[in-house]
Design a protein around this motif. Structure first.
Motif, mmCIF file in Angstrom:
data_model
loop_
_atom_site.group_PDB
_atom_site.id
_atom_site.type_symbol
_atom_site.label_atom_id
_atom_site.label_comp_id
_atom_site.label_asym_id
_atom_site.label_seq_id
_atom_site.Cartn_x
_atom_site.Cartn_y
_atom_site.Cartn_z
ATOM 1 N N TYR A 137 3.116 -9.511 -2.050
ATOM 2 C CA TYR A 137 4.545 -9.619 -1.708
ATOM 3 C C TYR A 137 5.417 -9.334 -2.928
ATOM 4 O O TYR A 137 6.438 -8.664 -2.835
ATOM 5 N N PHE A 138 5.003 -9.828 -4.078
ATOM 6 C CA PHE A 138 5.758 -9.587 -5.305
ATOM 7 C C PHE A 138 5.763 -8.095 -5.642
ATOM 8 O O PHE A 138 6.806 -7.519 -5.947
ATOM 9 N N GLU A 139 4.598 -7.463 -5.562
ATOM 10 C CA GLU A 139 4.512 -6.030 -5.870
ATOM 11 C C GLU A 139 5.358 -5.207 -4.893
ATOM 12 O O GLU A 139 6.079 -4.295 -5.306
ATOM 13 N N ARG A 140 5.270 -5.530 -3.605
ATOM 14 C CA ARG A 140 6.068 -4.797 -2.622
ATOM 15 C C ARG A 140 7.547 -5.035 -2.858
ATOM 16 O O ARG A 140 8.358 -4.112 -2.771
ATOM 17 N N GLY A 141 7.909 -6.248 -3.214
ATOM 18 C CA GLY A 141 9.301 -6.545 -3.513
ATOM 19 C C GLY A 141 9.828 -5.721 -4.683
ATOM 20 O O GLY A 141 10.955 -5.236 -4.655
ATOM 21 N N LYS A 142 8.999 -5.549 -5.704
ATOM 22 C CA LYS A 142 9.418 -4.738 -6.852
ATOM 23 C C LYS A 142 9.639 -3.285 -6.441
ATOM 24 O O LYS A 142 10.586 -2.644 -6.912
ATOM 25 N N ILE A 143 8.797 -2.777 -5.556
ATOM 26 C CA ILE A 143 8.977 -1.406 -5.079
ATOM 27 C C ILE A 143 10.272 -1.304 -4.278
ATOM 28 O O ILE A 143 11.055 -0.372 -4.465
ATOM 29 N N TYR A 144 10.500 -2.268 -3.384
ATOM 30 C CA TYR A 144 11.751 -2.262 -2.614
ATOM 31 C C TYR A 144 12.956 -2.302 -3.547
ATOM 32 O O TYR A 144 13.935 -1.595 -3.338
ATOM 33 N N LEU A 145 12.891 -3.118 -4.566
ATOM 34 C CA LEU A 145 14.000 -3.219 -5.512
ATOM 35 C C LEU A 145 14.233 -1.880 -6.201
ATOM 36 O O LEU A 145 15.379 -1.431 -6.327
ATOM 37 N N PHE A 146 13.175 -1.236 -6.615
ATOM 38 C CA PHE A 146 13.278 0.071 -7.254
ATOM 39 C C PHE A 146 13.898 1.104 -6.312
ATOM 40 O O PHE A 146 14.634 1.986 -6.742
ATOM 41 N N LYS A 147 13.622 0.963 -5.015
ATOM 42 C CA LYS A 147 14.141 1.896 -4.019
ATOM 43 C C LYS A 147 15.519 1.456 -3.502
ATOM 44 O O LYS A 147 16.006 1.984 -2.518
ATOM 45 N N ASN A 148 16.138 0.502 -4.179
ATOM 46 C CA ASN A 148 17.464 -0.016 -3.823
ATOM 47 C C ASN A 148 17.505 -0.664 -2.444
ATOM 48 O O ASN A 148 18.523 -0.613 -1.759
ATOM 49 N N LYS A 149 16.413 -1.296 -2.055
ATOM 50 C CA LYS A 149 16.350 -2.049 -0.797
ATOM 51 C C LYS A 149 16.312 -3.533 -1.165
ATOM 52 O O LYS A 149 15.303 -4.213 -1.011
ATOM 53 N N LYS A 150 17.441 -4.001 -1.684
ATOM 54 C CA LYS A 150 17.518 -5.341 -2.252
ATOM 55 C C LYS A 150 17.217 -6.441 -1.232
ATOM 56 O O LYS A 150 16.529 -7.413 -1.555
ATOM 57 N N ASP A 168 6.078 5.498 -1.813
ATOM 58 C CA ASP A 168 5.940 5.433 -0.361
ATOM 59 C C ASP A 168 4.490 5.183 0.045
ATOM 60 O O ASP A 168 4.222 4.398 0.960
ATOM 61 N N GLU A 169 3.554 5.819 -0.653
ATOM 62 C CA GLU A 169 2.140 5.592 -0.368
ATOM 63 C C GLU A 169 1.738 4.163 -0.738
ATOM 64 O O GLU A 169 0.963 3.525 -0.026
ATOM 65 N N ALA A 170 2.264 3.670 -1.840
ATOM 66 C CA ALA A 170 1.974 2.293 -2.245
ATOM 67 C C ALA A 170 2.496 1.314 -1.202
ATOM 68 O O ALA A 170 1.821 0.324 -0.880
ATOM 69 N N LEU A 171 3.683 1.583 -0.654
ATOM 70 C CA LEU A 171 4.234 0.709 0.395
ATOM 71 C C LEU A 171 3.349 0.709 1.629
ATOM 72 O O LEU A 171 3.128 -0.351 2.236
ATOM 73 N N VAL A 172 2.849 1.861 2.020
ATOM 74 C CA VAL A 172 1.947 1.940 3.177
ATOM 75 C C VAL A 172 0.719 1.075 2.926
ATOM 76 O O VAL A 172 0.316 0.282 3.796
ATOM 77 N N ASP A 173 0.137 1.194 1.740
ATOM 78 C CA ASP A 173 -1.045 0.400 1.402
ATOM 79 C C ASP A 173 -0.738 -1.093 1.396
ATOM 80 O O ASP A 173 -1.508 -1.900 1.938
ATOM 81 N N LEU A 174 0.375 -1.468 0.794
ATOM 82 C CA LEU A 174 0.743 -2.889 0.742
ATOM 83 C C LEU A 174 1.042 -3.437 2.128
ATOM 84 O O LEU A 174 0.657 -4.566 2.454
ATOM 85 N N ASN A 175 1.735 -2.667 2.947
ATOM 86 C CA ASN A 175 2.016 -3.114 4.318
ATOM 87 C C ASN A 175 0.724 -3.339 5.089
ATOM 88 O O ASN A 175 0.586 -4.345 5.800
ATOM 89 N N TYR A 176 -0.221 -2.429 4.963
ATOM 90 C CA TYR A 176 -1.520 -2.577 5.623
ATOM 91 C C TYR A 176 -2.222 -3.842 5.130
ATOM 92 O O TYR A 176 -2.697 -4.656 5.920
ATOM 93 N N TYR A 177 -2.263 -4.008 3.825
ATOM 94 C CA TYR A 177 -2.924 -5.171 3.244
ATOM 95 C C TYR A 177 -2.263 -6.471 3.685
ATOM 96 O O TYR A 177 -2.949 -7.449 4.020
#
Length: 71
Positions: A29-42, A10-19
């Motif tokens: 975008y790729f890194e955030r996508g991988k986090i979303y995938l891990f969180k089942n937000k396909k 969740d903290e990583a998502l906040v940082d990526l969204n800000y960036y």
């Protein structure tokens, strides 16, 4: 991404969204996508994977992950 490695997704998502509000970085975008995938937000993950590709990221891992998960 240290926060990802520490399972602080969740903290990583906040940082990526800000960036990403400051810069369109295809790697972010790729890194955030991988986090979303891990969180089942396909759907969110696929949007980020497509955006990363549209911005010029041709990373083999990205292409594979996108093809396997975004149909």
């Amino acid at each position: 991404m240290l926060k990802v490695r520490l399972s602080k997704l969740d903290e990583a998502l906040v940082d990526l969204n800000y960036y990403l509000n400051l810069s369109e970085d295809f790697n972010a975008y790729f890194e955030r996508g991988k986090i979303y995938l891990f969180k089942n937000k396909k759907n969110d993950a696929c949007k980020d994977f497509y955006k990363a590709i549209a911005l010029g990221n041709n990373n083999e891992e990205l292409i594979y992950v996108q093809k396997e998960n975004c149909k």
